[in-house]
Design a protein around this motif. Sequence first.
Motif, mmCIF file in Angstrom:
data_model
loop_
_atom_site.group_PDB
_atom_site.id
_atom_site.type_symbol
_atom_site.label_atom_id
_atom_site.label_comp_id
_atom_site.label_asym_id
_atom_site.label_seq_id
_atom_site.Cartn_x
_atom_site.Cartn_y
_atom_site.Cartn_z
ATOM 1 N N GLY A 25 17.201 -13.604 44.877
ATOM 2 C CA GLY A 25 16.407 -12.745 45.748
ATOM 3 C C GLY A 25 15.697 -11.641 44.995
ATOM 4 N N VAL A 26 14.687 -11.092 45.676
ATOM 5 C CA VAL A 26 13.925 -9.969 45.128
ATOM 6 C C VAL A 26 14.043 -8.811 46.105
ATOM 7 N N THR A 27 14.377 -7.638 45.622
ATOM 8 C CA THR A 27 14.469 -6.486 46.518
ATOM 9 C C THR A 27 13.568 -5.368 46.019
ATOM 10 N N CYS A 28 13.409 -4.413 46.892
ATOM 11 C CA CYS A 28 12.516 -3.306 46.565
ATOM 12 C C CYS A 28 13.044 -2.056 47.249
ATOM 13 N N ASN A 29 13.089 -0.973 46.523
ATOM 14 C CA ASN A 29 13.563 0.290 47.089
ATOM 15 C C ASN A 29 12.567 1.391 46.760
ATOM 16 N N LYS A 30 12.004 1.961 47.826
ATOM 17 C CA LYS A 30 10.992 3.010 47.610
ATOM 18 C C LYS A 30 11.591 4.407 47.717
ATOM 19 N N ASN A 31 12.873 4.453 48.057
ATOM 20 C CA ASN A 31 13.455 5.777 48.322
ATOM 21 C C ASN A 31 14.086 6.399 47.096
ATOM 22 N N GLU A 32 13.406 6.287 45.986
ATOM 23 C CA GLU A 32 13.929 6.931 44.790
ATOM 24 C C GLU A 32 12.856 7.796 44.165
ATOM 25 N N ALA A 33 13.282 8.723 43.355
ATOM 26 C CA ALA A 33 12.333 9.580 42.645
ATOM 27 C C ALA A 33 12.797 9.698 41.207
ATOM 28 N N ARG A 34 11.839 10.011 40.338
ATOM 29 C CA ARG A 34 12.146 10.043 38.904
ATOM 30 C C ARG A 34 12.013 11.471 38.395
ATOM 31 N N ILE A 35 12.922 11.852 37.525
ATOM 32 C CA ILE A 35 12.845 13.172 36.876
ATOM 33 C C ILE A 35 12.948 12.966 35.368
ATOM 34 N N ALA A 84 8.764 3.037 42.934
ATOM 35 C CA ALA A 84 9.557 2.039 43.646
ATOM 36 C C ALA A 84 10.337 1.251 42.601
ATOM 37 N N LYS A 85 11.492 0.816 43.014
ATOM 38 C CA LYS A 85 12.297 -0.013 42.107
ATOM 39 C C LYS A 85 12.294 -1.435 42.648
ATOM 40 N N VAL A 86 11.781 -2.374 41.869
ATOM 41 C CA VAL A 86 11.848 -3.775 42.290
ATOM 42 C C VAL A 86 12.887 -4.463 41.417
ATOM 43 N N SER A 87 13.654 -5.340 42.030
ATOM 44 C CA SER A 87 14.748 -5.976 41.297
ATOM 45 C C SER A 87 14.798 -7.456 41.596
ATOM 46 N N VAL A 88 15.195 -8.227 40.599
ATOM 47 C CA VAL A 88 15.545 -9.621 40.857
ATOM 48 C C VAL A 88 17.055 -9.754 40.646
ATOM 49 N N ILE A 89 17.678 -10.542 41.519
ATOM 50 C CA ILE A 89 19.138 -10.618 41.549
ATOM 51 C C ILE A 89 19.580 -12.072 41.554
ATOM 52 N N GLY A 90 20.608 -12.381 40.789
ATOM 53 C CA GLY A 90 21.144 -13.739 40.847
ATOM 54 C C GLY A 90 22.318 -13.930 39.896
ATOM 55 N N VAL A 91 23.391 -14.526 40.372
ATOM 56 C CA VAL A 91 24.553 -14.739 39.495
ATOM 57 C C VAL A 91 24.252 -15.718 38.372
ATOM 58 N N GLY A 92 23.293 -16.614 38.631
ATOM 59 C CA GLY A 92 22.946 -17.609 37.622
ATOM 60 C C GLY A 92 22.413 -16.966 36.339
ATOM 61 N N MET A 93 21.963 -15.730 36.461
ATOM 62 C CA MET A 93 21.434 -14.987 35.316
ATOM 63 C C MET A 93 22.449 -14.843 34.189
ATOM 64 N N LYS A 94 23.719 -14.866 34.579
ATOM 65 C CA LYS A 94 24.789 -14.700 33.587
ATOM 66 C C LYS A 94 24.663 -15.727 32.470
ATOM 67 N N ASN A 95 24.217 -16.924 32.829
ATOM 68 C CA ASN A 95 24.161 -18.001 31.838
ATOM 69 C C ASN A 95 22.753 -18.410 31.473
ATOM 70 N N HIS A 96 21.777 -17.573 31.758
ATOM 71 C CA HIS A 96 20.396 -17.934 31.460
ATOM 72 C C HIS A 96 19.723 -16.841 30.665
ATOM 73 N N SER A 97 18.928 -17.245 29.704
ATOM 74 C CA SER A 97 18.131 -16.236 29.022
ATOM 75 C C SER A 97 16.700 -16.347 29.532
ATOM 76 N N GLY A 98 15.915 -15.352 29.247
ATOM 77 C CA GLY A 98 14.489 -15.452 29.571
ATOM 78 C C GLY A 98 14.116 -14.934 30.948
ATOM 79 N N VAL A 99 15.110 -14.502 31.719
ATOM 80 C CA VAL A 99 14.786 -14.023 33.068
ATOM 81 C C VAL A 99 13.970 -12.729 32.984
ATOM 82 N N ALA A 100 14.412 -11.832 32.109
ATOM 83 C CA ALA A 100 13.698 -10.553 31.975
ATOM 84 C C ALA A 100 12.271 -10.798 31.510
ATOM 85 N N ALA A 101 12.126 -11.661 30.508
ATOM 86 C CA ALA A 101 10.789 -11.926 29.967
ATOM 87 C C ALA A 101 9.878 -12.471 31.069
ATOM 88 N N LYS A 102 10.432 -13.354 31.879
ATOM 89 C CA LYS A 102 9.633 -13.939 32.956
ATOM 90 C C LYS A 102 9.218 -12.866 33.971
#
Length: 407
Positions: A254-264, A340-358
């Motif tokens: 899944g992909v999530t998004c959170n707009k309720n954050e601020a950066r300092i 906004a913080k967008v995230s990709v989530i998945g347990v399969g990531m544990k055994n896969h490389s290249g997710v970040a690059a993608k």
Amino acid sequence: MGLIVQKYGGTSVSNLDRIRNVANRVAKTYDSGHNIVVVLSAMAGVTDGLIEQANQLTETPDKRELDVLLATGEQMTAALLAITLESMRYPARSLLGHQAEILTNTTFGNARILNIGAGRIKALINQRHIVVVAGFQGCDDEGNITTLGRGGSDTSAVAISAAIQADACEIYTDVGGIYTADPNICSKARRIERICYEEMLEMASLGAKVLQIRSVEFAKKFNVPLHVRSSFNEEEGTMVVNEEDVMEKLVVSGVTCNKNEARITLRKVPDQPGIAAKVFSPIADAGIQIDMIIQNTRQGGQTDLTFTVPEKDFNQALQISNRIANEINATEVLGDSDIAKVSVIGVGMKNHSGVAAKMFSALAAENINIRLITTSEIRISCVITEKYAELAVRTLHDAFSLSNEKI
Ligand code: ASP
Ligand code: MG
């Protein structure tokens, strides 16, 4: 014949017609031979309304009394449902938190469940009663009424399921389950059939508001499978289960998004031992939860320190940061809540490389600049400019083919 816990959220009991709808669903489950415990939220908007009333009287309502007030929302729906069921000639009995022996600590407004003496619930079930429990509430060892934090009736339902060893815990809500992305943002989002607790925890904490985080932690700890589904139709929803029970482990679920954050950002902080503690202790003392922290590499004995806080705490965190910056001789404090913080989530990531690059390539292809990055074992998050949030979600959803794959 099984023992079923059904929890209905605020929109499922928001008026008398909907309470009748819930009564019919409960009656149907009962008629098919199951024993049933129903856990209810207050009518949608009622808890907010009660808080607002207290705030009109004083800016700082007494916490104990506020819980006495807030618990009335669930008292009302529990009684209304029991009245409806009784009028349909079903033996129903409502129980408030203390009557259901839901023992909590004394943290008013955010109490933790310590124990559930399920004796009374079980005795009623054995007499073939439908037990209707007011969610969100318990009592401490002195008998004070407590509440479990916003969205807490999910946790009531899961905790009761664990205590009575229910065969199923069904969470009825106004959406059909957990989706690969927010369907309001991404029209191609699909319902996920099975998701594991870890993924759900990441999704819940990143802005998918379907379940209270604590309820998922509880479910994981006590191995309670959850079935999240709609109270407005008969469709199957999403099962939240152990990782081993998810057949197909997708790299990204899944992909999530959170707009309720601020950066300092604190600029040119002396790079010395103890500085991070000096910066973050006062912020923690103010009860502000920090999410991401990033420290740049050292340049000339100085470094930049960037972190994110909930948007609601932004001004306070900024004030504190300015004070600290002075004390530690940082040159400048920058802040920005348009992120906004967008995230990709998945347990399969544990055994896969290249997710970040993608992920990074997909964002780059849309010219979306990544400003901060964090990862966990099963999640990659990027902070971007808020106005690109929706585009980023859709882009990532496509990049990881979430609408095509069978889940
Ligand atoms: N009524 C409470 C709230 O609005 C608890 C819940 O609905 O779960 O937060
Ligand atoms: Mg809820």
